[in-house]
Design a protein around this motif. Structure first.
Motif, PDB file in Angstrom:
ATOM      1  N   TRP A 167      41.229  38.367  45.998  1.00 38.57           N
ATOM      2  CA  TRP A 167      42.182  37.635  45.440  1.00 38.57           C
ATOM      3  C   TRP A 167      41.632  38.531  43.811  1.00 38.57           C
ATOM      4  O   TRP A 167      43.292  38.330  43.390  1.00 38.57           O
ATOM      5  CB  TRP A 167      41.666  36.263  45.841  1.00 38.57           C
ATOM      6  CG  TRP A 167      42.291  35.423  47.264  1.00 38.57           C
ATOM      7  CD1 TRP A 167      42.672  36.456  47.560  1.00 38.57           C
ATOM      8  CD2 TRP A 167      42.018  34.528  47.469  1.00 38.57           C
ATOM      9  NE1 TRP A 167      42.575  35.427  49.322  1.00 38.57           N
ATOM     10  CE2 TRP A 167      42.254  34.176  48.810  1.00 38.57           C
ATOM     11  CE3 TRP A 167      41.353  33.481  46.810  1.00 38.57           C
ATOM     12  CZ2 TRP A 167      42.280  33.459  49.200  1.00 38.57           C
ATOM     13  CZ3 TRP A 167      41.101  31.889  47.414  1.00 38.57           C
ATOM     14  CH2 TRP A 167      41.393  31.798  48.709  1.00 38.57           C
ATOM     15  N   GLU A 168      40.996  38.067  43.421  1.00 37.17           N
ATOM     16  CA  GLU A 168      40.427  38.005  41.816  1.00 37.17           C
ATOM     17  C   GLU A 168      40.659  39.840  41.987  1.00 37.17           C
ATOM     18  O   GLU A 168      40.690  40.209  41.161  1.00 37.17           O
ATOM     19  CB  GLU A 168      38.753  37.366  42.018  1.00 37.17           C
ATOM     20  CG  GLU A 168      38.920  38.042  40.290  1.00 37.17           C
ATOM     21  CD  GLU A 168      39.482  36.663  39.067  1.00 37.17           C
ATOM     22  OE1 GLU A 168      39.627  37.280  37.959  1.00 37.17           O
ATOM     23  OE2 GLU A 168      39.547  35.670  39.766  1.00 37.17           O
ATOM     24  N   GLU A 169      39.787  40.570  42.759  1.00 34.56           N
ATOM     25  CA  GLU A 169      40.539  41.851  43.278  1.00 34.56           C
ATOM     26  C   GLU A 169      41.460  42.440  42.637  1.00 34.56           C
ATOM     27  O   GLU A 169      41.870  42.897  41.316  1.00 34.56           O
ATOM     28  CB  GLU A 169      39.474  42.645  43.860  1.00 34.56           C
ATOM     29  CG  GLU A 169      38.121  42.337  43.251  1.00 34.56           C
ATOM     30  CD  GLU A 169      37.022  43.246  44.709  1.00 34.56           C
ATOM     31  OE1 GLU A 169      38.018  44.357  45.535  1.00 34.56           O
ATOM     32  OE2 GLU A 169      36.136  42.605  44.662  1.00 34.56           O
ATOM     33  N   ASP A 170      42.481  41.455  43.722  1.00 30.94           N
ATOM     34  CA  ASP A 170      43.581  42.455  43.559  1.00 30.94           C
ATOM     35  C   ASP A 170      44.610  41.392  42.027  1.00 30.94           C
ATOM     36  O   ASP A 170      45.266  41.963  41.427  1.00 30.94           O
ATOM     37  CB  ASP A 170      44.504  41.583  44.728  1.00 30.94           C
ATOM     38  CG  ASP A 170      44.259  42.375  45.967  1.00 30.94           C
ATOM     39  OD1 ASP A 170      43.612  43.137  46.113  1.00 30.94           O
ATOM     40  OD2 ASP A 170      44.068  41.116  46.856  1.00 30.94           O
ATOM     41  N   LEU A 171      44.210  39.914  41.555  1.00 31.30           N
ATOM     42  CA  LEU A 171      44.864  39.540  40.167  1.00 31.30           C
ATOM     43  C   LEU A 171      44.358  40.689  39.231  1.00 31.30           C
ATOM     44  O   LEU A 171      45.186  41.119  38.396  1.00 31.30           O
ATOM     45  CB  LEU A 171      44.153  38.340  40.889  1.00 31.30           C
ATOM     46  CG  LEU A 171      45.021  37.990  38.622  1.00 31.30           C
ATOM     47  CD1 LEU A 171      46.131  37.825  38.804  1.00 31.30           C
ATOM     48  CD2 LEU A 171      44.115  35.773  39.301  1.00 31.30           C
ATOM     49  N   ARG A 231      44.207  30.825  36.280  1.00 28.06           N
ATOM     50  CA  ARG A 231      43.274  29.296  36.368  1.00 28.06           C
ATOM     51  C   ARG A 231      43.166  28.979  37.685  1.00 28.06           C
ATOM     52  O   ARG A 231      42.708  27.683  38.608  1.00 28.06           O
ATOM     53  CB  ARG A 231      44.188  28.419  35.729  1.00 28.06           C
ATOM     54  CG  ARG A 231      44.078  28.234  34.344  1.00 28.06           C
ATOM     55  CD  ARG A 231      44.547  27.639  33.207  1.00 28.06           C
ATOM     56  NE  ARG A 231      45.651  26.840  33.941  1.00 28.06           N
ATOM     57  CZ  ARG A 231      46.835  28.175  33.260  1.00 28.06           C
ATOM     58  NH1 ARG A 231      46.887  29.265  32.016  1.00 28.06           N
ATOM     59  NH2 ARG A 231      48.402  28.060  33.174  1.00 28.06           N
ATOM     60  N   ALA A 232      44.568  28.982  39.012  1.00 26.13           N
ATOM     61  CA  ALA A 232      44.459  28.438  39.904  1.00 26.13           C
ATOM     62  C   ALA A 232      43.683  29.229  40.934  1.00 26.13           C
ATOM     63  O   ALA A 232      42.435  28.773  42.071  1.00 26.13           O
ATOM     64  CB  ALA A 232      45.978  29.075  40.969  1.00 26.13           C
ATOM     65  N   LEU A 233      43.276  30.023  40.824  1.00 22.38           N
ATOM     66  CA  LEU A 233      41.492  30.904  41.674  1.00 22.38           C
ATOM     67  C   LEU A 233      40.461  29.958  41.179  1.00 22.38           C
ATOM     68  O   LEU A 233      39.929  29.946  41.705  1.00 22.38           O
ATOM     69  CB  LEU A 233      40.862  31.813  41.201  1.00 22.38           C
ATOM     70  CG  LEU A 233      42.368  33.493  42.087  1.00 22.38           C
ATOM     71  CD1 LEU A 233      42.067  34.614  41.699  1.00 22.38           C
ATOM     72  CD2 LEU A 233      42.042  33.409  43.184  1.00 22.38           C
ATOM     73  N   ALA A 234      40.711  29.646  39.811  1.00 27.39           N
ATOM     74  CA  ALA A 234      39.276  29.012  39.350  1.00 27.39           C
ATOM     75  C   ALA A 234      38.929  27.331  39.636  1.00 27.39           C
ATOM     76  O   ALA A 234      37.790  27.493  40.145  1.00 27.39           O
ATOM     77  CB  ALA A 234      39.011  28.846  37.530  1.00 27.39           C
ATOM     78  N   ALA A 235      40.197  26.704  40.016  1.00 29.31           N
ATOM     79  CA  ALA A 235      39.743  25.899  41.430  1.00 29.31           C
ATOM     80  C   ALA A 235      39.640  26.101  42.339  1.00 29.31           C
ATOM     81  O   ALA A 235      40.099  25.793  43.329  1.00 29.31           O
ATOM     82  CB  ALA A 235      41.616  25.401  40.685  1.00 29.31           C
ATOM     83  N   GLU A 236      39.606  27.156  43.139  1.00 31.15           N
ATOM     84  CA  GLU A 236      39.400  26.828  43.854  1.00 31.15           C
ATOM     85  C   GLU A 236      40.158  26.968  45.407  1.00 31.15           C
ATOM     86  O   GLU A 236      39.732  25.812  46.195  1.00 31.15           O
ATOM     87  CB  GLU A 236      37.809  27.196  44.624  1.00 31.15           C
ATOM     88  CG  GLU A 236      36.895  27.663  44.354  1.00 31.15           C
ATOM     89  CD  GLU A 236      35.652  27.192  44.495  1.00 31.15           C
ATOM     90  OE1 GLU A 236      35.062  25.909  45.231  1.00 31.15           O
ATOM     91  OE2 GLU A 236      34.618  28.520  44.016  1.00 31.15           O
ATOM     92  N   PRO A 237      41.330  27.585  45.117  1.00 33.83           N
ATOM     93  CA  PRO A 237      42.432  27.370  46.357  1.00 33.83           C
ATOM     94  C   PRO A 237      42.572  27.174  47.927  1.00 33.83           C
ATOM     95  O   PRO A 237      42.134  28.225  47.786  1.00 33.83           O
ATOM     96  CB  PRO A 237      43.623  27.338  45.904  1.00 33.83           C
ATOM     97  CG  PRO A 237      43.431  29.049  45.226  1.00 33.83           C
ATOM     98  CD  PRO A 237      42.367  28.607  44.694  1.00 33.83           C
ATOM     99  N   ALA A 238      42.551  26.321  48.552  1.00 32.61           N
ATOM    100  CA  ALA A 238      42.734  26.288  50.068  1.00 32.61           C
ATOM    101  C   ALA A 238      43.170  27.949  50.405  1.00 32.61           C
ATOM    102  O   ALA A 238      43.612  29.004  51.324  1.00 32.61           O
ATOM    103  CB  ALA A 238      42.840  25.617  50.946  1.00 32.61           C
ATOM    104  N   VAL A 239      44.980  27.931  49.785  1.00 35.69           N
ATOM    105  CA  VAL A 239      45.351  29.203  49.970  1.00 35.69           C
ATOM    106  C   VAL A 239      45.880  29.443  48.552  1.00 35.69           C
ATOM    107  O   VAL A 239      46.306  29.057  47.777  1.00 35.69           O
ATOM    108  CB  VAL A 239      47.237  28.512  51.571  1.00 35.69           C
ATOM    109  CG1 VAL A 239      48.205  29.396  50.775  1.00 35.69           C
ATOM    110  CG2 VAL A 239      46.676  27.853  52.329  1.00 35.69           C
TER     111      VAL A 239
END
Length: 162
Positions: free
Chosen positions: A36-40, A114-122
């Motif tokens: 997810w982070e790499e794609d972002l 910020r969303a990724l840092a919050a570790e979302p489920a989806v």
């Protein structure tokens, strides 16, 4: 490479059982998928390399919110800075408070980090293959909690004259 990423994080059953037995036992979820982070980061780099300084785009949020929050808006950016926001159906000004994370593509990238840092489920984001900006964002932080999901559709991005 597919520009759409959709993965779901789940708390392992064993971990959930241990947490229920004793609060003194630490329970953590599986590590956030680094893809997810790499794609972002890759999408953000495409945007930084090819983004027009002056552009406009349409945005629509989807939520259980007031109608003025979910009405489509047209956002204009000049020299990389927010210029204006109007409702697409009436061309009347929209309240920037409701759209503060979307007033520029750069702000949208900030929201995604910020969303990724919050570790979302989806975390599902489709990026424009050429310019890298988010086209479709769907984030669910806690599936068991109703009405906290984030869904945004971006379309019609075009370079405009200053």
């Amino acid at each position: 490479m597919d520009s759409t990423r959709f993965r779901v994080r789940q708390v392992p059953l064993r971990c959930a059982a241990l947490c229920a037995v004793s609060l003194s036992i630490a329970c953590t979820t599986s590590p956030l998928d680094l893809q997810w982070e790499e794609d972002l980061i890759a999408a953000e780099a495409r945007w930084a390399a090819a983004a027009p300084a002056n552009y406009a785009y349409d945005l629509q949020r989807s939520c259980f919110c007031a109608r003025d929050v979910t009405r489509p808006v047209r956002i204009s950016v000049s020299d990389g800075e927010f210029g204006s926001i109007v409702y697409s159906d009436s061309e009347t000004p929209a309240d920037t408070t409701w759209f503060s994370d979307y007033l520029t593509v750069g702000r949208m990238f900030g929201l995604l980090h910020r969303a990724l840092a919050a570790e979302p489920a989806v975390f599902a984001v489709e990026y424009d293959p050429r310019l890298g900006y988010p086209l479709l964002v769907s984030i669910d932080y806690r599936p068991a909690m109703p009405d906290e999901e984030l869904r945004v559709l971006v379309s019609g991005l075009e370079s405009v004259s200053p």
